[in-house]
Design an enzyme around this catalytic site. Structure first.
Site, short mmCIF file in Angstrom:
data_model
loop_
_atom_site.label_atom_id
_atom_site.label_comp_id
_atom_site.label_asym_id
_atom_site.label_seq_id
_atom_site.Cartn_x
_atom_site.Cartn_y
_atom_site.Cartn_z
N GLY A 157 6.66 4.31 -2.53
CA GLY A 157 7.86 5.00 -2.05
C GLY A 157 8.54 4.27 -0.90
CG HIS A 188 8.42 8.08 7.55
ND1 HIS A 188 7.79 6.88 7.81
CD2 HIS A 188 7.45 8.94 7.21
CE1 HIS A 188 6.49 7.02 7.64
NE2 HIS A 188 6.25 8.26 7.27
CG ASN A 205 3.83 -4.12 5.44
OD1 ASN A 205 3.84 -4.08 4.20
ND2 ASN A 205 2.81 -4.60 6.13
CG ASP A 237 11.70 6.90 11.27
OD1 ASP A 237 11.61 6.57 10.08
OD2 ASP A 237 10.82 6.61 12.12
CB SER A 242 5.28 -1.25 1.76
OG SER A 242 4.04 -1.13 1.10
CB CYS A 296 8.87 2.21 12.28
SG CYS A 296 10.00 2.61 10.97
CG ASN A 353 4.76 6.89 10.90
OD1 ASN A 353 5.01 5.70 10.78
ND2 ASN A 353 5.55 7.83 10.45
CD GLU A 391 3.36 10.27 6.51
OE1 GLU A 391 3.71 9.14 6.84
OE2 GLU A 391 2.33 10.50 5.85
CG LEU A 399 -1.95 -1.10 1.32
CD1 LEU A 399 -2.60 -1.12 2.71
CD2 LEU A 399 -3.02 -0.90 0.25
CG HIS A 421 -2.30 2.21 4.07
ND1 HIS A 421 -1.62 2.92 3.11
CD2 HIS A 421 -1.35 1.71 4.90
CE1 HIS A 421 -0.32 2.83 3.34
NE2 HIS A 421 -0.13 2.12 4.43
O1 SUG Z 1 3.92 4.33 6.31
N1 SUG Z 1 4.25 0.84 5.87
C1 SUG Z 1 4.50 2.03 6.68
C2 SUG Z 1 5.80 1.91 7.40
C3 SUG Z 1 5.99 3.01 8.41
C4 SUG Z 1 7.34 3.05 8.99
N2 SUG Z 1 7.42 4.07 9.94
C5 SUG Z 1 8.49 4.88 10.14
N3 SUG Z 1 9.45 4.95 9.28
N4 SUG Z 1 8.48 5.62 11.18
C6 SUG Z 1 4.45 3.30 5.84
O2 SUG Z 1 4.98 3.27 4.71
C7 SUG Z 1 2.93 -0.66 4.52
C8 SUG Z 1 1.54 -1.26 4.59
C9 SUG Z 1 1.29 -2.26 3.51
O3 SUG Z 1 1.84 -2.16 2.43
O4 SUG Z 1 0.47 -3.18 3.77
C10 SUG Z 1 3.07 0.60 5.37
O5 SUG Z 1 2.11 1.32 5.54
#
Ligand code: SUG
Length: 445
Positions: free
Chosen positions: A21, A245, A358, A247, A25, A364, A107, A171, A18, A134
């Protein structure tokens, strides 16, 4: 003190592909997930840090699916009909409605220490997360959960999420680093943005998620004085390489900043300014900057080395909480052994594979909350991890979570029933009876 609030992985954890970038994921979309293992892996990290003496809290997962999202998209009938229709004609939307992405607590919100705010109270702004569909549906849950956990308005101030519009894309703490002097009173908050509409600044290959206006607005709302904050542009090179992000390429805590050479735009000037702003600290700011030659961005994004957590113990020992992928990649392992060994006393590796697939590493999964002892006493005790609660949660996960989930399973009415039963039990473990509107969400059988 620091309270790490980790997102508990919800029972609908799956690989939706979802997050455009986010290379992990995008690469794992459609694969079979293991929600039970994902939740146990996250819980194990919480438990091990608690055993080392670091207070640990639990951020409960959002209730999924978000049926209202599907109804707003025009699906009608009872909830079974809505999910069935969505699975046939809009599987991507169904996956978004089921996403367990609230697990990535970094986040959930931006948090400002009471001592960094002219207001004198701890400040929270839940992230609107509007850059991805999402995640945009998390804000309401996060607001409610944070207000329930930090409910005493004498100590905690809660703001609304920023307006749900592109210019305010926010974020949360994934783009914020708080540095402070462990032997003094100085503190500085780094706010890192990726896009600036005034300058038409955009990442190239992938969208930049955090807007400058959002970071500026949070600085104003949280009343952070000018000498305690810095606004920094994220490097477009990092975003294009998959650092969605900040981080993913930088981590900082207390007087230690660990950062990739390509984390910030104009990094040399930014770090010079940061050194100047912190030169009166009793414990000097230490910056470990890793060059692209030592660790190319692509490899840093694969191993998630910079998404490690940095912890400073009461005995002033530095601990690095790293994903096991760093041990498996020789370049990252070498950085740990040669560049970090002088400062870091201990490295702990964690298997967080389900979250990592993901794009979510150790940092995170947690929202760092800086608290003093009085504020800590005001935190809702039901979310604090204890040995008893750890064992309760472990049994709860084993009892209620599936050990495999694919996109095809999401329209199964039985999955929704299982989730509701699980969430109902969770509200009792955490003593948060009103967190979810479970009656409204009950499926018609
Ligand atoms: O927002 N992955 C999250 C990962 C967040 C990581 N957080 C930090 N870096 N702080 C995102 O990209 C994938 C969900 C999916 O593909 O099912 C997702 O939302």
């Amino acid at each position: 003190m620091l309270l790490n609030l980790d997102g508990l992985v919800g029972p609908s954890h799956h690989f939706g592909g979802l997050a455009f970038g986010n290379l992990a994921s995008m690469g794992h979309g459609g694969q079979r997930s293991n929600p039970r293992q994902a939740a146990l892996q996250g819980l194990d990290k919480m438990w091990q840090l608690l055993c080392l003496g670091f207070p640990q809290g639990i951020l409960p997962p959002a209730l999924r699916p978000d049926i209202s999202l599907l109804r707003e998209a025009g699906f009608s009938g009872d909830d079974n009909a809505v999910t069935y229709q969505a699975s046939r004609t809009a599987p991507h939307l169904l996956s978004a409605a089921f996403s367990a992405s609230s697990m990535w607590a970094a986040n959930a919100a931006t948090v400002t220490a009471a001592s960094d705010s002219l207001d004198g109270r701890l400040q929270f702004t839940p992230a609107n997360l509007i850059s991805t569909l999402h995640r945009s549906i998390e804000a309401r849950h996060n607001s409610k959960a944070l207000r329930s956990i930090f409910s005493d308005s004498a100590y905690f101030q809660h703001h609304c999420p920023l307006p749900a519009q592109n210019s305010f894309a926010d974020e949360g703490a994934a783009n914020h680093i708080r540095l402070y002097d462990p032997q003094g009173v100085g503190a500085i908050n780094l706010f890192v943005y990726g896009r600036d509409e005034a300058q038409q600044l955009q990442g190239n290959r992938f969208p930049a998620r955090q807007s400058r206006l959002a970071s500026e607005s949070i600085i104003r709302r949280h009343k952070i004085p000018a000498d305690q904050q810095m606004l920094i542009q994220q490097s477009p090179v990092a975003i294009s390489a998959g650092a969605f992000h900040n981080d993913v390429v930088a981590v900082g805590h207390a007087n230690l900043l660990f950062i990739h050479e390509h984390a910030f735009a104009n990094q040399i000037e930014v770090l010079q300014k940061l050194r100047a702003m912190t030169d009166a600290w009793n414990s000097p700011l230490q910056i470990i900057e890793i060059s692209n030659n030592e660790l190319p961005l692509e490899l840093a994004i694969k191993s998630y080395l910079f998404n490690s957590q940095l912890l400073l113990s009461a005995e002033q020992e530095w601990i690095l909480v790293a994903p096991q992928e760093c041990r498996l990649q020789k370049e990252s392992e070498k950085i740990i052994e040669t560049r970090l060994c002088e400062i870091i006393n201990r490295v702990l590796y964690f298997d967080l594979k389900e979250s990592m697939h993901n794009g979510g590493g150790p940092a995170c999964l947690r929202l760092a909350i800086p608290l003093d002892a009085t504020e800590y006493q005001a935190v809702h005790p039901g979310i604090l991890l204890t040995a008893e609660r750890y064992h309760q949660l472990q049994s709860w996960i084993v009892r209620h979570y599936r050990d495999q989930l694919t996109l095809e399973c999401l329209s199964d009415p039985q999955l929704r029933r299982e989730i509701l039963t699980a969430m109902d039990a969770l509200t009792r473990i955490l003593s948060l009876p009103n967190l979810y509107s479970l009656d409204q969400a009950r499926p018609i059988t």
